[in-house]
Write a protein that holds these residues in place. Structure first.
Motif, mmCIF file in Angstrom:
data_model
loop_
_atom_site.group_PDB
_atom_site.id
_atom_site.type_symbol
_atom_site.label_atom_id
_atom_site.label_comp_id
_atom_site.label_asym_id
_atom_site.label_seq_id
_atom_site.Cartn_x
_atom_site.Cartn_y
_atom_site.Cartn_z
ATOM 1 N N SER A 48 0.821 -1.203 0.000
ATOM 2 C CA SER A 48 0.000 0.000 0.000
ATOM 3 C C SER A 48 0.860 1.261 0.000
ATOM 4 C CB SER A 48 -0.927 -0.008 1.220
ATOM 5 O OG SER A 48 -1.758 1.130 1.234
ATOM 6 N N GLY A 49 1.950 1.238 0.752
ATOM 7 C CA GLY A 49 2.811 2.418 0.819
ATOM 8 C C GLY A 49 3.487 2.740 -0.501
ATOM 9 N N LEU A 50 3.886 1.701 -1.241
ATOM 10 C CA LEU A 50 4.580 1.929 -2.518
ATOM 11 C C LEU A 50 3.671 2.549 -3.579
ATOM 12 C CD1 LEU A 50 6.805 -1.270 -2.870
ATOM 13 C CD2 LEU A 50 7.552 1.073 -2.375
ATOM 14 N N THR A 51 2.361 2.368 -3.437
ATOM 15 C CA THR A 51 1.459 2.977 -4.424
ATOM 16 C C THR A 51 1.556 4.505 -4.413
ATOM 17 O OG1 THR A 51 -0.394 2.980 -2.841
ATOM 18 C CG2 THR A 51 -0.190 1.068 -4.296
ATOM 19 N N TYR A 52 2.075 5.069 -3.335
ATOM 20 C CA TYR A 52 2.223 6.521 -3.242
ATOM 21 C C TYR A 52 3.088 7.054 -4.380
ATOM 22 C CZ TYR A 52 2.952 11.089 -1.035
ATOM 23 O OH TYR A 52 2.983 12.431 -0.763
ATOM 24 N N TRP A 53 4.092 6.255 -4.806
ATOM 25 C CA TRP A 53 5.042 6.720 -5.827
ATOM 26 C C TRP A 53 4.793 6.085 -7.195
ATOM 27 C CZ3 TRP A 53 6.823 5.359 -0.850
ATOM 28 C CH2 TRP A 53 7.273 6.438 -0.086
ATOM 29 N N MET A 54 3.729 5.308 -7.380
ATOM 30 C CA MET A 54 3.549 4.603 -8.655
ATOM 31 C C MET A 54 3.190 5.590 -9.777
ATOM 32 S SD MET A 54 -0.107 2.696 -8.189
ATOM 33 C CE MET A 54 -1.627 3.641 -7.927
ATOM 34 N N THR A 55 3.628 5.218 -10.982
ATOM 35 C CA THR A 55 3.356 6.039 -12.160
ATOM 36 C C THR A 55 2.872 5.213 -13.351
ATOM 37 O OG1 THR A 55 5.682 5.862 -12.821
ATOM 38 C CG2 THR A 55 5.062 7.800 -11.517
ATOM 39 N N ALA A 56 2.875 3.879 -13.209
ATOM 40 C CA ALA A 56 2.473 3.002 -14.307
ATOM 41 C C ALA A 56 1.471 1.970 -13.796
ATOM 42 C CB ALA A 56 3.691 2.298 -14.918
ATOM 43 N N ALA A 57 0.646 1.480 -14.716
ATOM 44 C CA ALA A 57 -0.413 0.550 -14.320
ATOM 45 C C ALA A 57 0.145 -0.762 -13.793
ATOM 46 C CB ALA A 57 -1.333 0.285 -15.512
ATOM 47 N N TRP A 58 1.296 -1.230 -14.334
ATOM 48 C CA TRP A 58 1.859 -2.496 -13.850
ATOM 49 C C TRP A 58 2.280 -2.392 -12.386
ATOM 50 C CZ3 TRP A 58 6.732 -2.809 -11.812
ATOM 51 C CH2 TRP A 58 7.629 -1.772 -12.120
ATOM 52 N N GLN A 59 2.607 -1.181 -11.958
ATOM 53 C CA GLN A 59 2.961 -0.989 -10.555
ATOM 54 C C GLN A 59 1.733 -1.146 -9.649
ATOM 55 O OE1 GLN A 59 4.668 2.908 -10.856
ATOM 56 N NE2 GLN A 59 6.663 2.147 -11.576
ATOM 57 N N LEU A 60 0.567 -0.730 -10.148
ATOM 58 C CA LEU A 60 -0.669 -0.956 -9.393
ATOM 59 C C LEU A 60 -0.956 -2.445 -9.286
ATOM 60 C CD1 LEU A 60 -3.245 0.200 -8.037
ATOM 61 C CD2 LEU A 60 -4.309 0.165 -10.297
ATOM 62 N N LEU A 61 -0.768 -3.178 -10.393
ATOM 63 C CA LEU A 61 -0.969 -4.627 -10.370
ATOM 64 C C LEU A 61 -0.017 -5.303 -9.386
ATOM 65 C CD1 LEU A 61 -1.397 -5.301 -14.195
ATOM 66 C CD2 LEU A 61 -3.095 -5.837 -12.431
ATOM 67 N N LEU A 62 1.228 -4.825 -9.348
ATOM 68 C CA LEU A 62 2.218 -5.414 -8.460
ATOM 69 C C LEU A 62 1.920 -5.085 -6.998
ATOM 70 C CD1 LEU A 62 4.946 -6.838 -7.903
ATOM 71 C CD2 LEU A 62 6.060 -4.614 -8.277
ATOM 72 N N CYS A 63 1.680 -3.796 -6.727
ATOM 73 C CA CYS A 63 1.530 -3.355 -5.332
ATOM 74 C C CYS A 63 0.180 -3.764 -4.756
ATOM 75 C CB CYS A 63 1.714 -1.843 -5.239
ATOM 76 S SG CYS A 63 3.374 -1.271 -5.661
ATOM 77 N N TRP A 64 -0.888 -3.292 -5.424
ATOM 78 C CA TRP A 64 -2.202 -3.546 -4.846
ATOM 79 C C TRP A 64 -2.723 -4.934 -5.200
ATOM 80 C CZ3 TRP A 64 -3.781 -0.437 -1.185
ATOM 81 C CH2 TRP A 64 -5.027 -0.702 -0.618
#
Length: 446
Positions: free
Chosen positions: A117-133
């Motif tokens: 959840s904390g890493l989503t603060y810095w996400m900029t790409a959709a794959w990062q949402l898939l990875l984090c959340w």
């Protein structure tokens, strides 16, 4: 020699009685509040915290779409991965708890959620949402699914198991009631990032309570499980957690009760998370009911869910679990058949009655389902229930998708309500078919 005076005999007997009473006092004092109830309380708080992680995804769709331009399908894909892992991780998490202990698994799961959840603060790409959340939060929350509650209940309680299961199940609804309004306010007033950070901090805040107060087994503190007549030694760690989860599934799949329990629980997920939680608000809006009013009705379901689930746990301690399941599914099916006639532009008394009635039955099916898993599968019951819970999530995902397709094809949700009512009737019959195991736990109440 003279006889001993009666007064001296009385004093000696009285002294012995007082000494015996004083010796018993610590034992009596310990019996007033068994350590199992403190473990259950920590578990309750942990599950409440976990509910924050399940409250946020629905609030992220519009803000992420507006900020990054990601399609709602892309954002929903991350939520779908999260929900799938929530169900599929549970049986492996139960096996890991047998191998490494409840405390370690839950503490690590909370930390993984906080990182995701904390890493989503810095996400900029959709794959990062898939990875984090999707991946990290999905794995972490799945490790604290209802299989966690089943494991705690099985180890620490031999009496009041149904009541404890009901209370711990209700904790999820209680947590959503606590966090959802707060997170919604944060998203509306301050953007989605503070809400994501709040979830991360909530996960980290629970870790010290878990580590300091949660214990893996009553034997760790020299106690018998609550209600047990004999001391139960702590079983040795079970190696090969993943292999064991698969082996338990293969063994259970050879038995009829497993498929009946998985089938009924899939219908439970289909008629709750997949149907009402996903489609009630848009269906009410189709009848010109304001979205806020429909959302308020959905929140009311959560309120009465707490009452109904705890009551179901109390009933499970006293009545046959399969008959309770049949009653719950039958009543749910009847209520869904009436729902198309109750939807209107404004909230009327019949609709309020439906919300109260349906809310009481929302997850009342969990305590008797856990009891039946325990009755038929013994020490493996928590893992078996994890697989049964996975079927719940599959049923929910399937109906969430098919409900939207039906709305596109038929122009209304009426066919969805009627089909779900019929499914609940089938679940009631399936519950009655589950055979009683000789010597199984039924009406185990003290």
């Amino acid at each position: 020699m003279g006889l001993i005076p009666d007064a001296i005999i009385y004093d000696v007997n009285r002294t012995t009685e007082i000494a015996a009473t004083a010796e018993d006092m610590p034992t009596r004092r310990r019996r007033r509040i068994h350590r199992a109830w403190f473990v259950a309380a920590v578990t309750f708080v942990t599950i409440i915290g976990a509910a924050a992680f399940r409250s946020l995804p629905g609030l992220l769709i519009d803000p992420l779409h507006e900020e990054f331009g990601w399609s709602r399908g892309t954002i929903s894909a991350a939520v779908s991965v999260n929900l799938a892992l929530y169900g599929l991780t549970a049986p492996f998490a139960a096996a890991l708890m047998d191998r490494f202990g409840i405390r370690r698994v839950v503490a690590v799961a909370l930390t993984v959620i906080a990182v995701g959840s904390g890493l989503t603060y810095w996400m900029t790409a959709a794959w990062q949402l898939l990875l984090c959340w999707g991946l990290l939060v999905g794995l972490g929350s799945g490790s604290m699914a209802l299989a966690f509650a089943a494991t705690v209940t099985n180890r620490w309680f031999t009496e009041r198991r149904g009541l404890v299961t009901g209370i711990l199940t209700a904790a999820s609804a209680s947590g959503q009631l606590i966090f959802l309004p707060v997170l919604a306010w944060m998203v509306d007033e301050h953007d989605w990032r503070p809400a994501a950070v709040t979830v991360a901090l909530a996960a980290l805040a629970v870790v010290p309570f878990v580590w300091l107060l949660l214990r893996d087994h009553p034997a760790d503190v020299g106690l018998k499980p609550y209600g047990a007549t004999e001391f139960v030694p702590k079983p040795p760690p079970v190696t090969g957690a993943a292999r064991r989860a698969v082996r338990v599934l293969l063994d259970a799949a050879r038995t009829g009760p497993f498929w009946l329990l998985a089938g009924t629980f899939a219908i439970c997920g289909a008629s709750t998370n997949g149907l009402i939680q996903t489609h009630f608000v848009p269906a009410a809006h189709d009848h010109h009911m304001p979205v806020q009013a429909a959302a308020s009705l959905l929140a009311m379901i959560g309120v009465f869910d707490v009452i109904g689930t705890i009551a179901s746990g109390w009933f499970t301690d006293r009545y046959e679990a399969r008959r309770l399941l049949a009653v719950y599914y039958a009543l749910r099916g009847v209520s869904l058949l009436f729902l198309p006639m109750l939807l209107a532009p404004s909230v009327r008394p019949p609709m309020v009655f439906f919300i109260v009635f349906y809310g009481l039955d929302w997850v009342a099916t969990v305590p008797p389902t856990v009891a039946l898993c325990r009755e038929h599968y013994g020490e493996d019951s928590a893992i078996v229930f994890g697989w049964v819970l996975a079927s719940h999530q599959v049923g929910a995902a399937l109906v969430a998708f098919l409900g939207g397709v039906a709305r596109d094809v038929f122009g209304s949700y009426d066919v969805v309500w009627y089909a779900s009512g019929a499914l609940c009737a089938a679940a009631a019959l399936m519950a009655l078919v589950i055979r009683r195991r000789p010597g199984g736990e039924v009406s185990a109440v003290a």
